[in-house]
Design an enzyme around this catalytic site. Structure first.
Site, PDB file in Angstrom:
ATOM      1  N   TRP A 163      31.890   9.340 -26.647  1.00 63.12           N
ATOM      2  CA  TRP A 163      33.396   9.193 -27.246  1.00 63.12           C
ATOM      3  C   TRP A 163      33.256   9.349 -28.767  1.00 63.12           C
ATOM      4  O   TRP A 163      33.964   9.729 -29.399  1.00 63.12           O
ATOM      5  CB  TRP A 163      33.594   7.852 -27.022  1.00 63.12           C
ATOM      6  CG  TRP A 163      34.850   7.192 -27.686  1.00 63.12           C
ATOM      7  CD1 TRP A 163      35.967   7.255 -27.310  1.00 63.12           C
ATOM      8  CD2 TRP A 163      34.787   6.591 -28.971  1.00 63.12           C
ATOM      9  NE1 TRP A 163      37.005   6.769 -28.309  1.00 63.12           N
ATOM     10  CE2 TRP A 163      36.197   6.303 -29.114  1.00 63.12           C
ATOM     11  CE3 TRP A 163      33.946   6.046 -29.784  1.00 63.12           C
ATOM     12  CZ2 TRP A 163      36.754   5.787 -30.409  1.00 63.12           C
ATOM     13  CZ3 TRP A 163      34.283   5.296 -30.996  1.00 63.12           C
ATOM     14  CH2 TRP A 163      35.713   5.293 -31.048  1.00 63.12           C
ATOM     15  N   HIS A 164      31.728   9.004 -29.168  1.00 63.22           N
ATOM     16  CA  HIS A 164      31.739   9.147 -30.731  1.00 63.22           C
ATOM     17  C   HIS A 164      31.453  10.595 -31.348  1.00 63.22           C
ATOM     18  O   HIS A 164      31.717  11.128 -32.306  1.00 63.22           O
ATOM     19  CB  HIS A 164      30.414   8.296 -31.195  1.00 63.22           C
ATOM     20  CG  HIS A 164      30.520   6.856 -31.275  1.00 63.22           C
ATOM     21  ND1 HIS A 164      30.507   6.178 -30.292  1.00 63.22           N
ATOM     22  CD2 HIS A 164      30.831   6.167 -32.247  1.00 63.22           C
ATOM     23  CE1 HIS A 164      30.590   4.846 -30.428  1.00 63.22           C
ATOM     24  NE2 HIS A 164      30.837   4.590 -31.850  1.00 63.22           N
ATOM     25  N   GLY A 165      31.154  11.396 -30.275  1.00 68.96           N
ATOM     26  CA  GLY A 165      30.980  12.696 -30.699  1.00 68.96           C
ATOM     27  C   GLY A 165      30.069  13.472 -29.405  1.00 68.96           C
ATOM     28  O   GLY A 165      29.434  12.842 -28.751  1.00 68.96           O
TER      29      GLY A 165
END
Length: 454
Positions: A313-315
């Site tokens: 989700w963060h990258g």
């Protein structure tokens, strides 16, 4: 537009608050907030506001279909899958094409607008909650759009639930005392971001950009601990500003941080860090996967999956995947009681937790997995301490940076709240901090919020 920009602080926010308090009645105030939210977000990019409106409209229509029993499950599945596909397309595909082939016209058009992860997660929670309890679905598109575009939360949360937000559209109040409290909370958050985070962040940036022959264990550990302080003040500062603005507008926003660095286990850390995101993953992923209802082994696997997806989700980069896997591993080990912090002396449990979090954040901060392992290697093997590394250490650490690093470590704990401070002195101090922040921004001290990239 960012909360810590001169234009926002000197123009947009005073204008928004002034118009809000001059506007009579909640109905007109809500319409004003909707307009302000769309105007605020449109400063980012025109294409971004179109994506926001399209996303909200589709989720709203699917919500109406959920109220029809025969179409409820289909509409919910289509809505959740569509939002996930929307997020994957704009968050990962555009960035991937940009890195592989340069910023082509197609790749540029697919680069995600700021806040897409947060308003997409709001859409998903609305649809799932509506499927579970159809009464939570609204027939008023303007209310739902205000929920999605509420300007204190639109960039990086906290991620609120629609039913909690919508109740405040019908009834809320804010007297002078609450407004003052909200303003103070906003200014303290601004100070954390503009002053504390910026000064500590400059140290961290210098250390993480050093060549390997200059990076000994002293600098590596200072950089790692410094980044813990930096990212906490960056995001906790943003959350304070968002919560404070909500209070000034009469809204209650859930807390997003609860002194995570005093945690005594990885599980405890995630109950205190980015609480709205942790709760979202627990309610909409961990529990549907089975939670802890199917035994310890399944619970451990579910936690590992959740943290792996949290990293993604963060990258899409390997650094985020490794960071998520790292937290998933220790969360799973704690779930299986292979590591049981409760059996350790509290001090050791605290040290263990900080070490896990610190090492994970090194990979989170690194520009690549190779760079992350380089810094981690220096932390545990860089004992050469040459004259060059000592000179670099003295160049980076002066009285100012040492004071802010140590002060930052203290302000990450509840100790600062125990310092007695009269109300008048607190008000005067906040005014001074506000102008200090403006002076820092005017001198070119602006740096974007770390979590805006997510």
């Amino acid at each position: 537009m960012s909360f810590d920009s001169i234009f926002y602080l000197c123009c947009f926010l005073p204008l928004a608050l002034g118009l809000y308090w001059l506007t009579p009645g909640l109905r007109l105030k809500n319409w004003l907030l909707l307009i302000m939210g769309l105007v605020f977000y449109s400063f980012g990019s025109f294409s971004g506001i179109l994506l926001l409106l399209m996303s909200a409209a589709v989720s709203f229509v699917l919500g109406l279909l959920i109220r029809r029993q025969k179409l409820a499950k289909t509409a919910m599945i289509v809505g959740v899958a569509g939002n996930i596909l929307f997020l994957l397309t704009y968050k990962y595909l555009g960035s991937l094409l940009s890195q592989m082939f340069g910023v082509t016209q197609v790749a540029q058009s697919l680069i995600a607008p700021i806040g897409i992860s947060f308003f997409t997660f709001k859409n998903i929670s609305y649809l799932i909650d509506g499927f579970r309890e159809p009464a939570k679905i609204t027939h008023r598109f303007q209310d739902y759009l205000l929920y999605i575009s509420f300007f204190p939360q639109i960039m990086a949360g906290p991620i609120t639930r629609y039913d909690d937000f919508s109740a405040q559209l019908q009834s809320r109040n804010c007297d002078l005392d609450k407004f003052t409290d909200g303003l103070q909370r906003f200014i303290l958050g601004l100070f954390k971001k503009v002053i504390l985070c910026a000064i500590v962040g400059s140290v961290v940036d210098k250390i993480f950009s050093m060549e390997s022959d200059l990076l000994d264990f002293r600098l590596a550990w200072i950089g790692a601990i410094g980044y813990m302080v930096q990212i906490y003040f960056d995001f906790a500062g943003y959350s304070d500003m968002a919560i404070g603005m909500g209070v000034m507008l009469g809204f209650h926003t859930p807390e997003n941080f609860n002194y995570p660095y005093i945690a005594s286990s990885v599980a405890d850390f995630w109950r205190r860090w980015h609480i709205s995101l942790s709760t979202w993953f627990k309610d909409y992923l961990y529990i549907p996967l089975g939670g802890n209802r199917k035994g310890q082994l399944r619970a451990a696997l579910n936690k590992f999956i959740v943290f792996l997806l949290c990293g993604l989700w963060h990258g899409y980069g390997l650094t985020f995947l490794l960071w998520g896997a790292w937290h998933g591993l220790f969360s799973a080990l704690e779930s299986l009681k292979i590591i049981n912090p409760k059996k350790l002396p509290k001090f050791l449990a605290h040290i263990y937790t900080l070490l896990v979090v610190c090492l994970g954040f090194v990979m989170f901060r690194a520009s690549s997995a190779q760079d992350g392992f380089r810094v981690l290697g220096a932390m545990f093997t860089g004992f050469f301490c040459s004259p060059g590394t000592t000179i670099a250490l003295h160049q980076i650490l002066n009285l100012k940076t040492i004071a802010f690093l140590l002060g930052g470590c203290v302000f990450c704990t509840p100790l600062a709240k125990k310092i007695p401070c009269p109300y008048i002195l607190r008000c005067v101090g906040c005014i001074g901090l506000y102008f200090l922040c403006l002076a820092a921004l005017a001198s070119g001290g602006f740096t974007p919020f770390i979590y805006f990239q997510f």
